[in-house]
Motif scaffolding. Structure first.
Motif, PDB file in Angstrom:
ATOM      1  N   THR A 377      50.341  32.708  41.028  1.00 38.46           N
ATOM      2  CA  THR A 377      50.383  33.582  42.196  1.00 38.46           C
ATOM      3  C   THR A 377      50.163  32.764  43.457  1.00 38.46           C
ATOM      4  N   THR A 378      50.659  33.271  44.575  1.00 37.74           N
ATOM      5  CA  THR A 378      50.511  32.560  45.843  1.00 37.74           C
ATOM      6  C   THR A 378      49.105  32.690  46.398  1.00 37.74           C
ATOM      7  N   LEU A 379      48.496  33.861  46.251  1.00 39.64           N
ATOM      8  CA  LEU A 379      47.244  34.150  46.934  1.00 39.64           C
ATOM      9  C   LEU A 379      45.994  34.006  46.080  1.00 39.64           C
ATOM     10  N   MET A 380      46.101  34.235  44.766  1.00 43.96           N
ATOM     11  CA  MET A 380      44.912  34.313  43.912  1.00 43.96           C
ATOM     12  C   MET A 380      44.701  33.037  43.091  1.00 43.96           C
ATOM     13  N   ARG A 381      43.443  32.783  42.740  1.00 44.45           N
ATOM     14  CA  ARG A 381      43.081  31.701  41.817  1.00 44.45           C
ATOM     15  C   ARG A 381      42.559  32.382  40.570  1.00 44.45           C
ATOM     16  N   SER A 382      43.403  32.476  39.532  1.00 42.93           N
ATOM     17  CA  SER A 382      43.096  33.360  38.419  1.00 42.93           C
ATOM     18  C   SER A 382      43.656  32.825  37.109  1.00 42.93           C
TER      19      SER A 382
END
Length: 391
Positions: A377-382
């Motif tokens: 994902t571009t926004l999350m660190r998951s």
């Protein structure tokens, strides 16, 4: 280093970028070029700079679906932001969060009971995801039975929506439209049958004669549902990953001394920040930021993950120190857009780890660390998943 390596461990890349300067031009996976802020002090300045607008560049050209999910306080500048946050904050109180604590503990206990029934489970699916989702569903009055459908919607949207908030691609558009139709149905039901939940409070929220419009209500419900579980899910998943993979001694220290938990939660937030990038900000005029000339119309994104590892501000930033005494990280942002749900995320994190340390003290990774992967994902660190053994 290939794309997979960067996804697994982006920190060396961000360190190299910081060494060249706190702001640089980068190309996102979508192909769009943006200015990326990686230095801590410039990040805090950018997050409060009035010349960087949170209102999307092309909001007037949004589709109906785009308007229905982008008319919230995260995509607004003052005075609209001030108005929206005031209306929402009137319903999202500290009292509500504290009243939820026994319910959060009950949800965690029930999930751990289910986990202990299996020798090997995916901690994300079994615990890190359902705990905050059940809490936000409880808060908004959404039936828990619908959480799996909600997770599918949320995952697709988090992976596909672009930094400006516009919707691209037919699959993503279909998902967003299904989600919007569901939210509108919920809102209509609350109009007719208000209850003691946050969504009912949002429907009835007033400030003199002001109240949320239909699109603002849908957008706020969308934001609370999506943001209300993603951050906490990643906090729990990333924190357990760090404790079990990086330094098992820290897990044992927390088991022995729960007074360290609040500081440990802050360190998880700093070290492997649940939100990697802020949503885009648009320059409203030409100005200089971190030594770079920003032009009106340029997009600036703050890399929260990189800023939280800046050695210019944090001592030994690449070391996980659960008792770190001073930890002014920017994992929840900074300034007027600082996450309204941060108190809830912290309470959920404290309960989640306290229950894990008590209920499954022998928790171990069930796979080789090299088998773990991160969501692209571009926004999350998951993490995609975190297989563990409970005994």
């Amino acid at each position: 280093m290939n794309d997979s390596d960067i996804l697994t461990n982006p920190h060396p890349v961000y360190a190299a970028w910081r060494a060249e300067g706190p702001v640089r031009r980068v190309q996102l996976p979508s192909g769009e070029e943006v200015w990326m802020v990686t230095g801590y002090h410039v990040a805090r300045a950018a997050l409060t700079d009035g010349r960087l607008s949170k209102a999307p560049r092309d909001q007037d050209s949004y589709s109906d679906a785009g308007n229905a999910i982008n008319r919230h306080m995260l995509s607004a500048d003052p005075p609209d932001h001030t108005r929206l946050r005031r209306l929402v904050a009137a319903a999202f109180t500290t009292r509500r969060v504290e009243e939820l604590r026994p319910r959060i503990e009950g949800i965690a206990d029930a999930l751990l009971d289910e986990m202990r029934g299996s020798d090997r489970v995916d901690l994300i699916s079994a615990y890190a995801f359902p705990l905050p989702v059940q809490v936000i569903c409880l808060l908004l009055g959404i039936p828990p039975a619908e959480r799996d459908t909600f997770r599918a919607w949320s995952g697709t949207i988090a992976a596909g929506i672009d930094p400006t908030g516009e919707i691209t691609g037919e699959d993503l558009r279909t998902t967003v439209e299904e989600f919007i139709a569901y939210l509108r149905g919920l809102i209509a039901h609350r109009h007719a049958h208000p209850g003691d939940d946050l969504l009912s409070a949002l429907v009835s929220a007033r400030d003199d004669e002001d109240r949320l419009s239909a699109d603002e209500l849908t957008s706020m419900a969308f934001l609370l549902l999506a943001a209300g579980h993603e951050t906490t899910m990643n906090l729990i998943g990333n924190g357990v990953y760090l404790l079990l993979l990086r330094d098992r001694r820290q897990w044992e220290r927390l088991r022995a001394d729960r007074a360290l938990l609040p500081a440990a939660i802050e360190e998880f937030l700093r070290y492997e920040s649940p939100v990697e990038l802020s949503t885009g900000r648009v320059a409203t005029e030409d100005f200089t930021l971190g030594g770079q000339r920003i032009r009106a119309g340029d997009i600036v994104m703050v890399n929260l993950l990189a800023a939280n590892r800046d050695p210019a501000h944090f001592e030994s930033p690449d070391e996980l120190i659960v008792e770190r005494p001073r930890n002014p990280h920017v994992a929840f942002g900074h300034g007027i857009h600082h996450c309204l749900g941060a108190p809830l995320a912290r309470v959920e994190g404290l309960v989640a780890f306290d229950k894990l340390l008590t209920g499954v003290p022998g928790l171990t990774l069930a796979v080789d660390p090299g088998e773990l992967s991160w969501r692209p994902t571009t926004l999350m660190r998951s993490l995609r998943s975190l297989p563990v053994r409970t005994t």
